[in-house]
Design an enzyme around this catalytic site. Structure first.
Site, short mmCIF file in Angstrom:
data_model
loop_
_atom_site.label_atom_id
_atom_site.label_comp_id
_atom_site.label_asym_id
_atom_site.label_seq_id
_atom_site.Cartn_x
_atom_site.Cartn_y
_atom_site.Cartn_z
N ILE A 117 0.81 -1.23 0.00
CA ILE A 117 0.00 0.00 0.00
C ILE A 117 0.84 1.28 0.00
O ILE A 117 0.30 2.38 -0.10
CB ILE A 117 -0.97 0.03 1.20
N LYS A 119 5.29 2.96 -0.30
CA LYS A 119 6.75 2.77 -0.21
C LYS A 119 7.39 4.11 0.07
O LYS A 119 7.09 5.11 -0.57
CB LYS A 119 7.29 2.18 -1.51
N GLY A 120 8.27 4.13 1.08
CA GLY A 120 9.01 5.33 1.43
C GLY A 120 10.49 5.14 1.19
O GLY A 120 10.92 4.15 0.57
N SER A 121 11.29 6.07 1.70
CA SER A 121 12.74 6.00 1.50
C SER A 121 13.36 4.79 2.19
O SER A 121 14.31 4.20 1.68
CB SER A 121 13.40 7.27 2.05
N PHE A 122 12.82 4.41 3.34
CA PHE A 122 13.44 3.34 4.13
C PHE A 122 12.51 2.16 4.39
O PHE A 122 12.94 1.17 4.97
CB PHE A 122 13.91 3.90 5.48
N SER A 123 11.26 2.26 4.02
CA SER A 123 10.31 1.20 4.39
C SER A 123 9.25 1.00 3.32
O SER A 123 9.03 1.86 2.46
CB SER A 123 9.64 1.53 5.72
N ALA A 125 5.10 -0.45 3.09
CA ALA A 125 3.92 -0.76 3.91
C ALA A 125 3.02 -1.74 3.17
O ALA A 125 2.83 -1.65 1.95
CB ALA A 125 3.16 0.51 4.24
N ASP A 230 6.34 15.32 11.99
CA ASP A 230 5.89 15.20 10.60
C ASP A 230 4.37 15.09 10.54
O ASP A 230 3.83 14.28 9.80
CB ASP A 230 6.54 14.00 9.93
#
Length: 510
Positions: A117, A119-123, A125, A230
């Site tokens: 669902i 995607k970030g810089s380090f993870s 989901a 954030d």
């Protein structure tokens, strides 16, 4: 040197603490049917164990906390998380449980990943499913090679330390096959950002309920020395898809403790960042209040206060902190909501409110209209009633005191006036007048009435006067209690707020 599991099989106590701190040592025993039990002790020389953990039929899972690996035991009635202080200790205890016939389960023995669902810089989901129970969860997967940059262990620590009903719940965390997995509760309502795009701005009343939840959550975080850093539309989610006010704070990937070196880091999202962060100045918990003020502006009108054609332009307006209400979207909005937005978004953090101060702002105080009040005020006539501290609504009415010829702005707590209002004696009419009056006030919001009865709320002493009286019921957000506040017009140009708990600081203008 004897291994830990060897000591356990000999009936010795070893230090193997619960992550909660409720026990520090364990030993092994069996019942008459040879079923194994862990005896849990708070200290090594204690005569009797604090409690026992039955191992028959249990599941044992490999979890982690911010300290290190742990062993999570799930029995038919309870769950217990024992903290290991090193990988070697974990390996020894894993061997012990294997020898007893209870192999340690890893993340993939308990959860399956269904759908990506985000995607970030380090993870990354996912929506996942608990294989054992069938319930849906959200799984945050972090590559172990990026653990330091991802701040994942701080995220685990924050979510374990500040467990709150308006903050997303961390169910468990795992290390397996080069990844750290955070298992989080699944929130059905989706992101606030998506809801606003699909349904348009909030009404002021719904926004008030939503903001109250978030401010209560922020107060819990800030009082524990945690800054989110954030807060934005995408990091608030709806718990209930049919209730736009049911917000919870999510994504603590940039969260920090106030005493951490990471508080020197410049972080946040364009348009939401407090100006002190943009100026590379020192900052604290009030950066979250600024971000929430931006969100409140956004959900009421459907657009952000700091708009631009590019990130640089947004940051420039963000730094300047000029907020305008000169559009058609703000024509029918109350002055008090504009006032609280300006207070939350003050450029100078010293002039900006805290979460607790924001909750005390008049925007959150439901006011009785003349329609609610007229009949009861006429009934009270020349009499005044005093609400004294009591344990519940019934007891409070029985202890209500009655006075004549009192000053409008006095709060009476002295022992000279002690005529009890007894419904069975001479004061029956006054008692009923007061009870009807109080019942009317409770009807403003069912939630307050429910809390009063359920929590056996104590009340602060307060004078109720018939003359130009504004009454408020305020939900005390720290303790889930109800507090009654009143404002009496003492002269033509002044009034007194008759409460110990509701003095309000006027927010400065930007």
């Amino acid at each position: 040197m004897e291994k830990r599991y060897q000591q356990l099989f000999k009936g010795k106590r070893i230090d193997f603490p619960l992550a909660t701190g409720a026990a520090s040592h364990v030993s092994l025993t069996y019942d008459e049917k040879k079923n194994p039990y862990l005896l849990c002790w708070t200290y090594i020389y204690q005569e009797k164990p604090e409690f026992t953990v039955p191992l028959k039929g249990c599941r044992i899972i490999n979890n982690i906390t911010e300290i290190g690996p742990c062993i999570h035991i799930i029995t038919s009635n309870e769950e217990y998380q024992f903290q290991c202080r090193s990988k070697e200790e974990f390996d020894e205890m894993s061997q012990f449980f294997n020898m007893l016939g209870y192999p340690i389960l890893g993340f993939k023995n308990v959860y399956v990943l269904n759908k990506k669902i985000g995607k970030g810089s380090f993870s990354t989901a996912y929506i996942g499913t608990n294989i054992l129970y069938g319930n849906r969860v959200v799984v945050k997967e972090v590559d172990k090679s990026k653990v330091k940059e991802s701040n994942v262990y701080t995220e685990i620590e924050v979510l374990r330390k500040v467990m709150h009903k308006y903050i997303i719940k961390l169910i468990s965390a795992y290390e397996q096959e080069g990844f750290v997995y955070l298992v989080l509760e699944y929130l059905k309502g989706g992101e606030l950002f998506e809801y606003l795009n699909n349904n348009g701005p909030y009404t002021e009343q719904v926004a008030k309920k939503a903001m109250k939840r978030v401010l209560i959550a922020l107060e819990a975080l800030h009082s524990n020395g945690v800054v989110h850093r954030d807060l934005k539309m995408e990091n608030l989610m709806l718990e209930n898809p049919n209730d736009p006010s049911s917000l919870k704070i999510i994504d603590f990937g940039l969260a920090s403790f106030l005493n951490s070196p990471s508080m020197n880091m410049r972080c946040g999202s364009p348009g939401y960042v407090a100006p002190e962060i943009l100026k590379c100045a020192s900052y604290g918990t009030k950066v979250d209040i600024f971000s929430l003020g931006v969100i409140l502006f956004n959900i009421l009108c459907g657009y952000p206060p700091f708009r631009g054609n590019n990130v640089k332009e947004i940051f420039k307006k963000n730094m300047r902190c000029h907020i305008s209400f000169n559009t058609k979207h703000w024509i029918n909005k109350s002055e008090s909501v504009k006032e609280i937005i300006l207070w939350m978004c003050c450029k100078n953090p010293d002039d900006r409110c805290t979460a607790l101060q924001a909750l005390g702002h008049q925007w959150f105080l439901p006011k009785l209209t003349d329609m609610h009040m007229t009949a009861n005020i006429n009934e009270l006539k020349r009499n005044e009633a005093i609400v004294h501290k009591s344990n519940d609504q019934q007891d409070m009415c029985k202890k209500c005191k009655h006075f004549n010829n009192t000053q409008n702005d006095d709060i009476y707590n002295n022992n000279n006036n002690n005529n009890q209002l007894d419904p069975n004696k001479n004061h029956k009419n006054n008692y009923n007048d007061y009870k009807n009056y109080f019942d009317t006030m409770l009807k403003i919001d069912d939630k307050y009435s429910e809390n009063l009865i359920k929590d056996k709320t104590s009340m602060d002493s307060i004078s109720l006067n018939k003359k130009d009286y504004d009454a408020y019921l305020v939900h005390s957000n720290e303790h889930d209690t109800v507090v009654l506040h009143g404002k009496c017009q003492t002269t033509k140009n002044s009034s007194s707020l008759l409460s110990y708990k509701c003095s309000r600081r006027s927010p400065p203008q930007n």
